[in-house]
Design a protein around this motif. Structure first.
Motif, PDB file in Angstrom:
ATOM      1  N   ARG A 144     -17.469  38.307  11.017  1.00 52.35           N
ATOM      2  CA  ARG A 144     -17.879  36.993  10.519  1.00 52.35           C
ATOM      3  C   ARG A 144     -17.571  36.843   9.031  1.00 52.35           C
ATOM      4  NH1 ARG A 144     -23.930  36.470  13.259  1.00 52.35           N
ATOM      5  NH2 ARG A 144     -23.260  36.385  15.454  1.00 52.35           N
ATOM      6  N   VAL A 145     -17.848  37.885   8.263  1.00 50.41           N
ATOM      7  CA  VAL A 145     -17.603  37.819   6.822  1.00 50.41           C
ATOM      8  C   VAL A 145     -16.107  37.688   6.532  1.00 50.41           C
ATOM      9  CG1 VAL A 145     -17.633  39.213   4.712  1.00 50.41           C
ATOM     10  CG2 VAL A 145     -19.715  38.927   6.056  1.00 50.41           C
ATOM     11  N   GLU A 146     -15.279  38.413   7.267  1.00 54.15           N
ATOM     12  CA  GLU A 146     -13.843  38.306   7.036  1.00 54.15           C
ATOM     13  C   GLU A 146     -13.354  36.870   7.265  1.00 54.15           C
ATOM     14  OE1 GLU A 146     -11.588  41.181   9.153  1.00 54.15           O
ATOM     15  OE2 GLU A 146     -12.670  42.908   8.303  1.00 54.15           O
ATOM     16  N   THR A 147     -13.821  36.255   8.340  1.00 52.44           N
ATOM     17  CA  THR A 147     -13.433  34.864   8.610  1.00 52.44           C
ATOM     18  C   THR A 147     -13.972  33.934   7.544  1.00 52.44           C
ATOM     19  OG1 THR A 147     -13.414  35.303  10.992  1.00 52.44           O
ATOM     20  CG2 THR A 147     -13.511  32.996  10.302  1.00 52.44           C
ATOM     21  N   ALA A 148     -15.229  34.132   7.161  1.00 59.65           N
ATOM     22  CA  ALA A 148     -15.842  33.256   6.157  1.00 59.65           C
ATOM     23  C   ALA A 148     -15.123  33.372   4.811  1.00 59.65           C
ATOM     24  CB  ALA A 148     -17.317  33.604   6.005  1.00 59.65           C
ATOM     25  N   LEU A 149     -14.755  34.599   4.413  1.00 62.73           N
ATOM     26  CA  LEU A 149     -14.044  34.778   3.144  1.00 62.73           C
ATOM     27  C   LEU A 149     -12.667  34.119   3.189  1.00 62.73           C
ATOM     28  CD1 LEU A 149     -14.921  38.498   2.307  1.00 62.73           C
ATOM     29  CD2 LEU A 149     -15.670  36.463   1.055  1.00 62.73           C
ATOM     30  N   ALA A 150     -11.988  34.232   4.319  1.00 61.19           N
ATOM     31  CA  ALA A 150     -10.676  33.591   4.442  1.00 61.19           C
ATOM     32  C   ALA A 150     -10.802  32.076   4.312  1.00 61.19           C
ATOM     33  CB  ALA A 150     -10.047  33.965   5.780  1.00 61.19           C
ATOM     34  N   ARG A 151     -11.852  31.516   4.902  1.00 61.36           N
ATOM     35  CA  ARG A 151     -12.031  30.062   4.832  1.00 61.36           C
ATOM     36  C   ARG A 151     -12.383  29.601   3.418  1.00 61.36           C
ATOM     37  NH1 ARG A 151     -14.982  27.485  10.142  1.00 61.36           N
ATOM     38  NH2 ARG A 151     -13.518  28.296  11.707  1.00 61.36           N
ATOM     39  N   SER A 152     -13.177  30.392   2.724  1.00 67.62           N
ATOM     40  CA  SER A 152     -13.634  29.957   1.401  1.00 67.62           C
ATOM     41  C   SER A 152     -12.690  30.374   0.281  1.00 67.62           C
ATOM     42  CB  SER A 152     -15.038  30.507   1.120  1.00 67.62           C
ATOM     43  OG  SER A 152     -15.030  31.931   1.088  1.00 67.62           O
ATOM     44  N   GLY A 153     -11.687  31.223   0.608  1.00 74.49           N
ATOM     45  CA  GLY A 153     -10.707  31.619  -0.397  1.00 74.49           C
ATOM     46  C   GLY A 153     -11.191  32.701  -1.335  1.00 74.49           C
ATOM     47  N   HIS A 154     -11.985  33.665  -0.820  1.00 75.26           N
ATOM     48  CA  HIS A 154     -12.495  34.751  -1.650  1.00 75.26           C
ATOM     49  C   HIS A 154     -12.031  36.102  -1.109  1.00 75.26           C
ATOM     50  CE1 HIS A 154     -15.373  31.462  -2.585  1.00 75.26           C
ATOM     51  NE2 HIS A 154     -15.386  32.011  -3.775  1.00 75.26           N
TER      52      HIS A 154
ATOM     53  N   LEU B 113     -18.414  29.052   2.868  1.00 79.67           N
ATOM     54  CA  LEU B 113     -18.786  30.373   3.356  1.00 79.67           C
ATOM     55  C   LEU B 113     -20.160  30.335   4.022  1.00 79.67           C
ATOM     56  CD1 LEU B 113     -18.124  33.722   1.678  1.00 79.67           C
ATOM     57  CD2 LEU B 113     -20.489  33.184   2.237  1.00 79.67           C
ATOM     58  N   LEU B 114     -21.119  29.666   3.371  1.00 77.20           N
ATOM     59  CA  LEU B 114     -22.465  29.574   3.937  1.00 77.20           C
ATOM     60  C   LEU B 114     -22.465  28.803   5.252  1.00 77.20           C
ATOM     61  CD1 LEU B 114     -24.734  28.959   0.826  1.00 77.20           C
ATOM     62  CD2 LEU B 114     -24.473  31.068   2.139  1.00 77.20           C
ATOM     63  N   ASP B 115     -21.698  27.720   5.314  1.00 75.91           N
ATOM     64  CA  ASP B 115     -21.652  26.933   6.549  1.00 75.91           C
ATOM     65  C   ASP B 115     -21.246  27.809   7.729  1.00 75.91           C
ATOM     66  OD1 ASP B 115     -22.430  24.555   5.368  1.00 75.91           O
ATOM     67  OD2 ASP B 115     -20.391  23.815   5.089  1.00 75.91           O
ATOM     68  N   TYR B 116     -20.244  28.653   7.505  1.00 75.63           N
ATOM     69  CA  TYR B 116     -19.770  29.508   8.589  1.00 75.63           C
ATOM     70  C   TYR B 116     -20.812  30.563   8.951  1.00 75.63           C
ATOM     71  CZ  TYR B 116     -16.807  32.452  11.462  1.00 75.63           C
ATOM     72  OH  TYR B 116     -16.303  33.169  12.522  1.00 75.63           O
TER      73      TYR B 116
ATOM     74  N   HIS C  28     -36.929  45.572  -0.579  1.00 75.44           N
ATOM     75  CA  HIS C  28     -35.982  46.206  -1.502  1.00 75.44           C
ATOM     76  C   HIS C  28     -35.427  45.179  -2.493  1.00 75.44           C
ATOM     77  CE1 HIS C  28     -33.069  49.235  -2.766  1.00 75.44           C
ATOM     78  NE2 HIS C  28     -32.142  48.296  -2.724  1.00 75.44           N
ATOM     79  N   SER C  29     -36.037  45.080  -3.660  1.00 71.33           N
ATOM     80  CA  SER C  29     -35.547  44.160  -4.688  1.00 71.33           C
ATOM     81  C   SER C  29     -34.453  44.816  -5.519  1.00 71.33           C
ATOM     82  CB  SER C  29     -36.690  43.715  -5.595  1.00 71.33           C
ATOM     83  OG  SER C  29     -37.217  44.824  -6.305  1.00 71.33           O
ATOM     84  N   HIS C  30     -33.670  43.978  -6.212  1.00 68.91           N
ATOM     85  CA  HIS C  30     -32.610  44.396  -7.139  1.00 68.91           C
ATOM     86  C   HIS C  30     -31.456  45.120  -6.449  1.00 68.91           C
ATOM     87  CE1 HIS C  30     -34.826  43.186 -10.698  1.00 68.91           C
ATOM     88  NE2 HIS C  30     -35.885  43.880 -10.287  1.00 68.91           N
ATOM     89  N   GLY C  31     -31.379  45.064  -5.128  1.00 69.04           N
ATOM     90  CA  GLY C  31     -30.266  45.690  -4.430  1.00 69.04           C
ATOM     91  C   GLY C  31     -29.073  44.749  -4.308  1.00 69.04           C
ATOM     92  N   TRP C  32     -27.935  45.319  -3.996  1.00 71.64           N
ATOM     93  CA  TRP C  32     -26.710  44.543  -3.779  1.00 71.64           C
ATOM     94  C   TRP C  32     -25.942  45.121  -2.590  1.00 71.64           C
ATOM     95  CZ3 TRP C  32     -25.016  40.400  -6.871  1.00 71.64           C
ATOM     96  CH2 TRP C  32     -25.780  40.152  -8.022  1.00 71.64           C
ATOM     97  N   ILE C  33     -25.297  44.244  -1.842  1.00 69.16           N
ATOM     98  CA  ILE C  33     -24.338  44.646  -0.820  1.00 69.16           C
ATOM     99  C   ILE C  33     -22.982  44.090  -1.204  1.00 69.16           C
ATOM    100  CG2 ILE C  33     -23.647  44.342   1.592  1.00 69.16           C
ATOM    101  CD1 ILE C  33     -26.618  44.311   2.307  1.00 69.16           C
ATOM    102  N   VAL C  34     -21.955  44.930  -1.120  1.00 71.01           N
ATOM    103  CA  VAL C  34     -20.586  44.534  -1.453  1.00 71.01           C
ATOM    104  C   VAL C  34     -19.755  44.616  -0.184  1.00 71.01           C
ATOM    105  CG1 VAL C  34     -18.577  44.977  -2.887  1.00 71.01           C
ATOM    106  CG2 VAL C  34     -20.873  45.465  -3.776  1.00 71.01           C
ATOM    107  N   LEU C  35     -19.120  43.495   0.170  1.00 71.11           N
ATOM    108  CA  LEU C  35     -18.332  43.420   1.396  1.00 71.11           C
ATOM    109  C   LEU C  35     -16.910  42.995   1.056  1.00 71.11           C
ATOM    110  CD1 LEU C  35     -21.096  41.549   3.387  1.00 71.11           C
ATOM    111  CD2 LEU C  35     -20.483  43.955   3.638  1.00 71.11           C
ATOM    112  N   THR C  36     -15.964  43.861   1.427  1.00 74.98           N
ATOM    113  CA  THR C  36     -14.550  43.599   1.200  1.00 74.98           C
ATOM    114  C   THR C  36     -13.811  43.877   2.498  1.00 74.98           C
ATOM    115  OG1 THR C  36     -14.746  44.303  -1.110  1.00 74.98           O
ATOM    116  CG2 THR C  36     -12.518  44.180  -0.185  1.00 74.98           C
ATOM    117  N   PRO C  37     -13.038  42.933   3.014  1.00 76.47           N
ATOM    118  CA  PRO C  37     -12.322  43.171   4.272  1.00 76.47           C
ATOM    119  C   PRO C  37     -11.504  44.454   4.218  1.00 76.47           C
ATOM    120  CG  PRO C  37     -12.177  40.863   3.677  1.00 76.47           C
ATOM    121  CD  PRO C  37     -12.829  41.550   2.515  1.00 76.47           C
ATOM    122  N   GLY C  38     -11.609  45.244   5.287  1.00 69.72           N
ATOM    123  CA  GLY C  38     -10.854  46.482   5.380  1.00 69.72           C
ATOM    124  C   GLY C  38     -11.518  47.683   4.741  1.00 69.72           C
TER     125      GLY C  38
END
Length: 436
Positions: A17-27, A145-148, A64-74
């Protein structure tokens, strides 16, 4: 299938889902900020922490505050895990559980250290609240991205359904304990304590503030208080309360009487309508049609019990049914009790309107397998609305003596959490009660 295998499949679905959403939003990258604590005005006391639900969908870390998730296709997902050196509070334990093997995890002691593990190049989308910004990484929440992501969040994975089933089982234990306390004549406050004790929750980590209403209080849709003293007579009891499992919520309502035959007939009528509506949670069914049919079925209860001398169709057309049933039939359920994208026309945005005259319905989409919704019809005796009805042109169609008598019980609501499948609906709530 065990929860670890279900989670692995869940993560695969989210990554697609994230890969498709990033492609649509250009990120090129998606960053998800867990969020930060918020404090009372002019004070150093923080409010109960509410995590970003996008973060919670990836990892079961609701506190869990102050955390981050990083998602990059592949690439493997990255989790920045905040574990402060803190002797004022209990710090998070080391990352552990069925989910950790799927992440590259970096433990930080101070929030600002997260920036070392966030991408430095490429087009970055960041989901989160504005106050979660860090060293130039400012949430921008791209709409495409959010819409997707929001649209597809309605379709639950096997892992999510597992968590929702367990959340229902936890809540069912609490509902039975609360009903027993009601029968013993306990106060609203004591009934709520019984519920929390049976579920192993407290007032902070329940998915929403429990509605624990005796007698006339059941006529307040979101009754927010809990009287410490028990009434002289407990005639009726309405409880709307849920539980959480790995961040996923249940939302269950039950109504109990104390032996009055007329009020019990009202409960039985609402329950019969509710079960018939649950059967309509099927692939291809427009949820708006379920809502309208709820009005007709509840109006039929009013007619059959002699409260309103009009056909169900006439009650719906004239607005009388909305006096006794003034809210929507339900909503999407998941990471949030009223989950997102209930009006989404597609994963590209747009809105499906509510039916005319029904402003409080929270879901207008067509149902499909994987969706989990609530079905929660009710009939109430609300003074504000009844006064308007009594002053209007249809007052003569109402048996006001019967209404006055039933008003001392407040009202009835019965709510189940129901999963749409490719076949018959799965009633998570009834299954949970049967199991406990």
């Amino acid at each position: 299938m065990d929860i670890g295998a279900l989670y692995a499949q869940h993560l695969s679905t989210l990554q697609q889902r994230v890969e498709t959403a990033l492609a649509r939003s250009g990120h090129d990258h998606l960053l998800i900020a867990a969020g930060v604590p918020k404090y009372h005005f002019l004070d150093d006391r923080d409010y109960p922490f509410a995590i970003n639900p996008h973060f919670l969908q990836w990892v079961p870390l609701p506190q869990h505050s102050h955390g981050w998730i990083v998602l990059t296709p592949g690439r493997r997902p990255v989790l920045v895990y905040h574990q402060p050196a803190d002797y004022w509070h209990v710090a998070p334990s080391a990352p552990d559980g069925f989910w950790v093997e799927h992440f590259d995890i970096h433990v930080i002691r101070e929030p600002k250290q997260a920036s070392a593990f966030l991408p430095k190049q490429g087009r970055i989308a960041i989901i989160g609240e504005a106050d979660a910004a860090l060293d130039g990484y400012t949430p921008d929440n791209p709409q495409k991205l959010l819409d997707y992501l929001h649209y597809h969040r309605a379709f639950k994975t096997g892992y999510e359904l597992h968590c929702l089933r367990e959340a229902s089982r936890i809540a069912a234990r609490g509902h039975l304990a609360a009903a027993a306390a009601f029968r013993e004549g306990a106060s609203e406050y004591a009934i709520n304590r019984a519920y929390l004790g049976a579920t192993g929750q407290n007032d902070v980590n329940v998915p929403y503030g429990n509605i624990v209403a005796l007698n006339e209080h059941a006529a307040v849709l979101h009754y927010q208080y809990q009287d410490i003293e028990a009434p002289a007579q407990s005639r009726s009891f309405l409880i709307d309360a849920g539980a959480r499992c790995n961040g996923y919520s249940s939302d269950i309502t039950r109504t109990w009487g104390n032996g009055d035959a007329r009020f019990q007939a009202l409960i039985d009528g609402v329950e019969a309508a509710q079960l018939a509506l649950v059967e309509q949670v099927r692939d291809g069914r427009d949820y708006r049609d379920i809502h309208v049919d709820a009005h007709l079925r509840l109006a039929d209860v009013l007619q059959q019990l002699g409260l309103v001398r009009m056909t169900p169709e006439s009650q719906l057309e004239s607005g009388i049914s909305a006096v006794f049933f003034p809210h929507g039939i339900g909503h999407l359920l998941g990471l949030q009790v009223h989950d997102v994208a209930g009006f989404a026309a597609s994963d590209e945005g747009g809105m499906i309107a509510r039916p005319d005259g029904h402003p409080f319905l929270r879901l207008t989409r067509t149902l499909a397998p994987g969706m989990v919704v609530t079905i929660e019809p009710g009939l109430y005796f609300i003074d504000l609305l009844l006064r308007e009805l009594r002053a209007g042109p249809h007052a003569g169609a109402v048996d006001w003596d019967a209404v006055e008598y039933l008003s001392q019980f407040g009202g009835v609501r019965i709510e189940d959490d129901v999963a749409c499948t490719a076949d018959a609906p799965e009633n998570l709530t009834r299954d949970a009660f049967a199991a406990v």
